[in-house]
Each structure stands twice: as C-alpha cells, then as structure tokens.
Design a protein around this motif. Structure first.
Motif, PDB file in Angstrom:
ATOM      1  N   ARG A  41       0.842  -1.201   0.000  1.00 46.41           N
ATOM      2  CA  ARG A  41       0.000   0.000   0.000  1.00 46.41           C
ATOM      3  C   ARG A  41       0.874   1.247   0.000  1.00 46.41           C
ATOM      4  O   ARG A  41       0.615   2.197  -0.721  1.00 46.41           O
ATOM      5  CB  ARG A  41      -0.925  -0.029   1.211  1.00 46.41           C
ATOM      6  N   ARG A  67      -4.597   1.288 -11.127  1.00 55.22           N
ATOM      7  CA  ARG A  67      -5.445   0.100 -10.964  1.00 55.22           C
ATOM      8  C   ARG A  67      -4.667  -1.187 -11.224  1.00 55.22           C
ATOM      9  O   ARG A  67      -4.854  -2.184 -10.540  1.00 55.22           O
ATOM     10  CB  ARG A  67      -6.660   0.184 -11.887  1.00 55.22           C
ATOM     11  N   LEU A  70      -2.750  -2.033  -8.148  1.00 51.94           N
ATOM     12  CA  LEU A  70      -3.622  -2.594  -7.114  1.00 51.94           C
ATOM     13  C   LEU A  70      -3.861  -4.082  -7.367  1.00 51.94           C
ATOM     14  O   LEU A  70      -3.748  -4.906  -6.452  1.00 51.94           O
ATOM     15  CB  LEU A  70      -4.967  -1.863  -7.085  1.00 51.94           C
ATOM     16  N   GLN A 108      -9.299  -2.425  -3.230  1.00 47.68           N
ATOM     17  CA  GLN A 108      -9.534  -1.218  -2.445  1.00 47.68           C
ATOM     18  C   GLN A 108     -10.512  -1.487  -1.304  1.00 47.68           C
ATOM     19  O   GLN A 108     -10.312  -1.025  -0.180  1.00 47.68           O
ATOM     20  CB  GLN A 108     -10.074  -0.092  -3.324  1.00 47.68           C
ATOM     21  N   SER A 111      -8.839  -3.458   1.397  1.00 50.43           N
ATOM     22  CA  SER A 111      -7.757  -2.686   2.002  1.00 50.43           C
ATOM     23  C   SER A 111      -8.240  -1.403   2.666  1.00 50.43           C
ATOM     24  O   SER A 111      -7.424  -0.664   3.238  1.00 50.43           O
ATOM     25  CB  SER A 111      -6.696  -2.346   0.938  1.00 50.43           C
ATOM     26  N   MET A 113      -9.417   1.359   1.198  1.00 53.66           N
ATOM     27  CA  MET A 113      -8.858   2.484   0.447  1.00 53.66           C
ATOM     28  C   MET A 113      -9.948   3.191  -0.342  1.00 53.66           C
ATOM     29  O   MET A 113     -11.014   2.642  -0.592  1.00 53.66           O
ATOM     30  CB  MET A 113      -7.788   1.989  -0.527  1.00 53.66           C
ATOM     31  N   GLY A 114      -9.651   4.399  -0.796  1.00 51.70           N
ATOM     32  CA  GLY A 114     -10.561   5.142  -1.650  1.00 51.70           C
ATOM     33  C   GLY A 114     -11.899   5.368  -0.981  1.00 51.70           C
ATOM     34  O   GLY A 114     -11.973   5.688   0.203  1.00 51.70           O
TER      35      GLY A 114
END
Length: 136
Positions: A41, A67, A70, A108, A111, A113-114
């Motif tokens: 990350r 992306r 990721l 994401q 994790s 994220m976003g």
C-alpha cells in the motif's frame, strides 16, 4: 489481557482475502484477491504522491497504472503468494479494463482504500464522551 510478542504478531493472519469470479477469463474461473500489505500500500501511495509534484505527463503515467498496481499486488495464489511480480505489471495492463477495474475495486474494498476508507471509518466511529453532567 496479555501483550503480544513479536513472534505472535508475525504469525497472525490479519489480511482479509476473497475469491472473486472472473467469467471473462473462463467459465467458472475465480481469482483470489488479498488485502494489501502495509508495504504494498505504501509503494502504491508513494507513487501517487511523487507524481503529484511532477510534470503532467508523469502524473498521467502514474494514474494509468494505478489500478494495474492494485491488482498486481492483490492477486495471490492458494498459498497467498503474489501471482505477478513488479516486472510483470505490463501483463496486467493488457487485460480487460472492465475486469481490472472490478478487481482493483475489490482490492480497495478489502484494504479500506478510496471510497471504502470513508465507509470503514463510519463503521468504526465512536461517539465522543460528553462533558455534561446531571448534577448542577
């Protein structure tokens, strides 16, 4: 409650994973997506931060592979070992954009994220203690 030792921390399994159907890659096909490690990350986030201070072209290049990175870091085998190395990033970029978008969103989500970071924060919020008292 007892404090954990380094060995106990290192032996713990704290990363979530999920098997995700990918019918575009064959009938009944699935891949295993795992939550990013702190190191992975950090690598992805550092690339975004560095690109922000650079030329527009470098920013574009960084966003083009976000992306893909990721997915590259999130795809693992049944033993939770990465399927793709950093040198194989271009192979991910040759796959269907629709599929990579879907898998990146799953990374994401796992994790935090976003847009999933805000969701996770909402679920973990605790009301602050009040200073008010019933006595006057």
């Amino acid at each position: 409650m007892a404090l954990l030792t380094k060995a106990q921390i290192n032996a713990s399994v704290d990363r979530k994973w999920e098997d995700v159907p990918v019918p575009e890659w064959g009938e009944g096909s699935e891949v295993r997506i795992m939550e990013l490690s702190a190191a992975d990350r950090g690598y992805i986030e550092a690339g975004s931060v560095v690109a922000n201070g650079q030329t527009p072209q470098l920013k574009i290049e960084s966003l083009k592979v976000y992306r893909d990175k990721l997915v590259m870091f999130g795809l693992v085998d049944e033993n939770f070992e990465r399927l793709y190395t950093n040198k194989e990033l271009a192979d991910i970029g040759k796959r269907s954009g629709k599929v990579i978008e879907r898998l990146a969103a799953k990374v994401q989500e796992l994790s935090g994220m976003g847009k999933f970071a805000a969701k996770e924060a909402e679920g973990n919020s605790v009301a602050a203690p009040s200073d008010s008292s019933d006595s006057d």
